[in-house]
Design an enzyme around this catalytic site. Structure first.
Site: not given
Ligand SMILES: *Cc1c(COP(=O)(O)O)cnc(C)c1O
Length: 410
Positions: A366, A312, A338-339, A308, A269-270, A228
């Site tokens: 992404y 988003y 074409c949209e 994105r 887990e970035p 996050g």
């Molecule tokens: C997508 C995801 C992340 C990575 O999120 P980021 O915003 O790209 O850092 C980490 N853990 C899990 C379980 C995810 O699905």
């Protein structure tokens, strides 16, 4: 706090026009030095704890990038068994891969168990099925939903009350009941509350909730606080303050480990944080189209290559690489799909001419990984710049690739 890196005219020391001459457009380019800087920044911020960084490879899953992550010392966070297989192919040991799927079948989970990776369980139904199948022979991690509203956009927030992710923190007694009855071993607790969290206090609050649930689980080896981490996309944007987070969270984590009675590993887990800024997406201007309301810049790409902005409402900074000294004008930059596929409304760009090269910043995360063949377009090539050298890491698709799996009758 580090801020937005700004417009780019070269990548890893190589000027963009020469990259375009060699590899053509549309083109994804990644600067490996930037990935290394981010990795080391994060590792240093949490050096006080036994920290493990698991790269969330759905952000950018090219095998070369995965190998680079491994060389830096990262593990892998995967969300599908296919990502597990990619990780194995890139040389990650099974124990360095975490498998964090959502709403997948028990059949897929069996394949991940067969691959020997750390399983993360995200609902009670699968927890029970898993317990019946494996008992205590395969330890599991539990994905907890702490019900903290965090993140920049409802589509990328995963910890709130309406989210499909994780097992509610209020159901931990039920989890404990299943775990004890089936003789299961829970070796980790996990949360991932969403992307783009700027506020360090939100992390700390959510972590606190996770720490409070640990008393149900005596066999823990690690706590995974997910990701996050926010990166700046706009000139006035900021990173999550990683140093401040590292300092405050490490302190709290040390105290927590003492309460728990054992030094646990601290996992993150970035995805975006490690790769977003390393990437630049290069396109060529096909047409300038003046309408009654705006001046459209139409480029040789679209939402099929970078979704994105449309998915988003994300902002990607755009630079006119070919004509930096041009007098700024206001443009709407659009794709060739074409949209409606708008990359950016009302952007101030140095005067754009047909044939100019535009660079989209923050395209590492992404970008390619969400690209598709919509409109039967080829997906772009990928190049990385490593130690001053540009190398192709995925060739541009061809008509053969589009036909590859089609089964044509009569
Ligand atoms: C997508 C995801 C992340 C990575 O999120 P980021 O915003 O790209 O850092 C980490 N853990 C899990 C379980 C995810 O699905």
């Amino acid at each position: 706090m580090l801020q937005f890196a700004g417009a780019q005219h070269h990548i890893g020391g190589i000027d963009i026009p020469s990259l375009v001459r060699e590899f053509d457009t549309p083109l994804y380019v990644y600067d490996t030095a930037v990935i290394g800087e981010r990795y080391r920044q994060l590792a240093a911020a949490f050096a006080g704890s036994k920290v493990r960084i698991k790269y969330a490879c759905k952000a950018l899953s090219n095998l070369n990038i995965l190998k680079h992550m491994k060389a830096l010392g990262a593990g892998l966070d995967t969300v599908s068994v296919q990502e597990v297989w990619l990780g194995r192919k890139a040389g990650f040991a099974p124990e360095d891969i975490l498998y964090t799927p959502n709403c997948v079948s028990m059949d897929e989970i069996r394949l991940a168990v067969d691959a020997g990776v750390q399983i993360n369980i995200d609902n009670i139904s699968i927890l029970e099925q898993f317990g019946h199948a494996y008992g205590g022979s395969v330890p599991v991690c539990i994905r907890v939903n702490p019900h903290v509203m965090a993140g920049g956009n409802i589509n990328i927030s995963t910890g709130h009350i309406d989210s499909k992710f994780g097992i509610s923190v209020y159901q931990m007694r039920h989890v404990e009941r299943i775990v004890k009855s089936l003789g299961m071993v829970v070796n980790g607790l996990h949360m991932h509350t969403g992307s783009d969290i700027l506020d360090v206090d939100v992390f700390l609050r959510a972590s606190e909730i996770l720490f409070e649930t640990t008393h149900y689980f005596p066999d823990l080896k690690f706590i995974d606080l997910g990701s996050g981490f926010k990166v700046p996309y706009k000139p006035d944007d900021y990173f999550t303050d990683i140093e401040e987070l590292g300092k405050r969270l490490s302190e709290r984590f040390t105290a927590f480990c003492q309460e728990y009675g054992r030094a646990l590993e601290l996992w993150f887990e970035p995805g975006k944080f490690l790769v977003s800024q390393s990437g630049t997406f290069l396109v060529k201007v096909n047409v300038i189209k003046q309408t009654t309301a705006t001046v459209f810049v139409g480029v040789d790409s679209g939402m099929n290559h970078l979704i994105r902005p449309m998915l988003y409402n994300a902002y990607h900074h755009i630079t006119n690489v070919s004509h930096p000294s041009g007098i700024p004008r206001i443009y709407t930059v659009v794709g060739y799909i074409c949209e409606t596929d708008t990359f950016g409304w009302d952007r101030k760009l140095a005067e754009v001419r047909e044939g100019d090269i535009l660079a989209f910043s923050n395209a590492g995360a992404y970008g390619f990984s969400m690209a598709s063949n919509y409109n039967s377009r080829f997906r772009p090539a990928e190049v990385w710049v490593r130690e001053g050298k540009a190398e192709l890491i995925r060739r541009r698709e061809t008509f053969e690739d589009l036909l590859h799996n089609q089964v044509v009758h009569g």
